[in-house]
Design a protein around this motif. Structure first.
Motif, PDB file in Angstrom:
ATOM      1  N   VAL A  32       0.743  -1.105  -0.122  1.00 37.46           N
ATOM      2  CA  VAL A  32       0.023   0.052   0.046  1.00 37.46           C
ATOM      3  C   VAL A  32       1.122   1.121   0.256  1.00 37.46           C
ATOM      4  O   VAL A  32       1.661   1.361   0.938  1.00 37.46           O
ATOM      5  CB  VAL A  32      -0.824  -0.032   1.154  1.00 37.46           C
ATOM      6  N   THR A  33       0.784   2.071  -0.838  1.00 37.53           N
ATOM      7  CA  THR A  33       1.457   3.310  -1.105  1.00 37.53           C
ATOM      8  C   THR A  33       0.353   4.633  -0.709  1.00 37.53           C
ATOM      9  O   THR A  33      -0.319   4.586  -1.573  1.00 37.53           O
ATOM     10  CB  THR A  33       2.081   3.568  -2.510  1.00 37.53           C
ATOM     11  N   SER A  69      -4.357   3.527  -7.852  1.00 40.48           N
ATOM     12  CA  SER A  69      -4.510   1.968  -8.375  1.00 40.48           C
ATOM     13  C   SER A  69      -5.360   1.194  -7.326  1.00 40.48           C
ATOM     14  O   SER A  69      -4.942   1.466  -6.045  1.00 40.48           O
ATOM     15  CB  SER A  69      -3.189   1.581  -8.964  1.00 40.48           C
ATOM     16  N   GLY A  70      -5.739   0.070  -7.618  1.00 35.97           N
ATOM     17  CA  GLY A  70      -6.127  -1.022  -6.859  1.00 35.97           C
ATOM     18  C   GLY A  70      -7.891  -1.002  -6.896  1.00 35.97           C
ATOM     19  O   GLY A  70      -8.188   0.094  -6.819  1.00 35.97           O
ATOM     20  N   ASN A  71      -8.360  -1.947  -6.398  1.00 36.90           N
ATOM     21  CA  ASN A  71      -9.804  -2.211  -6.501  1.00 36.90           C
ATOM     22  C   ASN A  71     -10.151  -2.335  -5.020  1.00 36.90           C
ATOM     23  O   ASN A  71     -10.280  -3.299  -4.459  1.00 36.90           O
ATOM     24  CB  ASN A  71     -10.164  -3.487  -7.356  1.00 36.90           C
ATOM     25  N   ILE A  72     -10.319  -1.113  -4.342  1.00 39.53           N
ATOM     26  CA  ILE A  72     -10.837  -0.992  -2.954  1.00 39.53           C
ATOM     27  C   ILE A  72     -11.954  -0.049  -2.998  1.00 39.53           C
ATOM     28  O   ILE A  72     -12.363   0.883  -4.001  1.00 39.53           O
ATOM     29  CB  ILE A  72      -9.527  -0.370  -2.292  1.00 39.53           C
ATOM     30  N   THR A  73     -12.655  -0.095  -1.797  1.00 38.56           N
ATOM     31  CA  THR A  73     -13.875   0.667  -1.618  1.00 38.56           C
ATOM     32  C   THR A  73     -13.435   1.454  -0.155  1.00 38.56           C
ATOM     33  O   THR A  73     -13.269   0.842   0.854  1.00 38.56           O
ATOM     34  CB  THR A  73     -15.020  -0.051  -1.378  1.00 38.56           C
ATOM     35  N   LEU A  74     -13.173   2.693  -0.051  1.00 38.60           N
ATOM     36  CA  LEU A  74     -12.750   3.273   1.108  1.00 38.60           C
ATOM     37  C   LEU A  74     -14.184   3.605   1.918  1.00 38.60           C
ATOM     38  O   LEU A  74     -15.020   3.652   1.651  1.00 38.60           O
ATOM     39  CB  LEU A  74     -12.302   4.795   0.791  1.00 38.60           C
ATOM     40  N   MET A  86      -7.772  -4.782   2.600  1.00 41.02           N
ATOM     41  CA  MET A  86      -6.736  -4.954   1.557  1.00 41.02           C
ATOM     42  C   MET A  86      -7.186  -6.077   0.521  1.00 41.02           C
ATOM     43  O   MET A  86      -7.490  -7.400   0.774  1.00 41.02           O
ATOM     44  CB  MET A  86      -5.521  -5.557   2.324  1.00 41.02           C
ATOM     45  N   PRO A  87      -6.982  -5.774  -0.949  1.00 42.99           N
ATOM     46  CA  PRO A  87      -7.287  -6.709  -1.768  1.00 42.99           C
ATOM     47  C   PRO A  87      -6.092  -7.509  -2.099  1.00 42.99           C
ATOM     48  O   PRO A  87      -4.766  -7.155  -1.632  1.00 42.99           O
ATOM     49  CB  PRO A  87      -7.644  -5.885  -3.000  1.00 42.99           C
TER      50      PRO A  87
END
Length: 169
Positions: A32-33, A69-74, A86-87
């Motif tokens: 995670v960045t 980037s990344g497939n996340i939902t905050l 975390m995916p």
């Protein structure tokens, strides 16, 4: 019970013993960045990751999180501190800032016949600021009255509004 180690030594052996090792693939960790904030690191899929925006630069305020980037939902894209699950892929997020809105007020200045007020008309002033007006009678005249917000004040050749937090006339 023995904790996991790369070696084990039997001491003072006076009976039969068995030793058995079991192995597993360690959980994959993904990066995670976080730009303009904290929470960067390595996380396993399914972990809850908490991120926090850094203090906003001078004259700015936190606006939102941008998923780079990344497939996340905050949990909340508009909260300075938020989280996501975390995916199984790397994630990059960035805190976005915006200018703090400037509040302005209007002072409307008018002069009757036979004199001037400067500045004249609708004068915009930033909240908390001050503004001085110069009142000048024409030759052969004196200031008869001076009203601020409809109330008469002591007649003078100047008037200063200080710590402005409302419109005035």
């Amino acid at each position: 019970e023995v904790t996991a180690a790369t070696s084990y030594t039997f001491s003072d052996i006076n009976a039969n013993h068995t030793i058995e090792a079991a192995f597993k693939v360690p959980a994959s960790k993904y990066t995670v960045t976080v730009t303009n904030g904290s929470g960067s690191g390595q996380y396993a899929q399914g972990e809850t990751v908490t991120i926090t925006a850094s203090a906003a630069p001078s004259g700015q305020q936190f606006k939102e999180w941008k998923i780079v980037s990344g497939n996340i939902t905050l949990a909340s894209s508009t909260s300075e501190t938020t989280s996501f699950t975390m995916p199984a892929e790397e994630v990059s997020v960035k805190a976005i800032y915006e200018a703090v809105p400037v509040t302005e007020y209007t002072i409307t200045a008018t002069a009757g016949a036979n004199g001037t007020i400067s500045p004249n008309g609708a004068v915009r002033v930033t909240a908390g600021g001050s503004q001085t007006f110069t009142i000048s009678p024409s030759s052969g005249y004196v200031i008869d009255s001076l009203k601020v917000d409809g109330l008469e004040v002591t007649a003078a050749t100047s008037y200063t509004f200080s710590d402005i937090n409302a419109n005035h006339t």
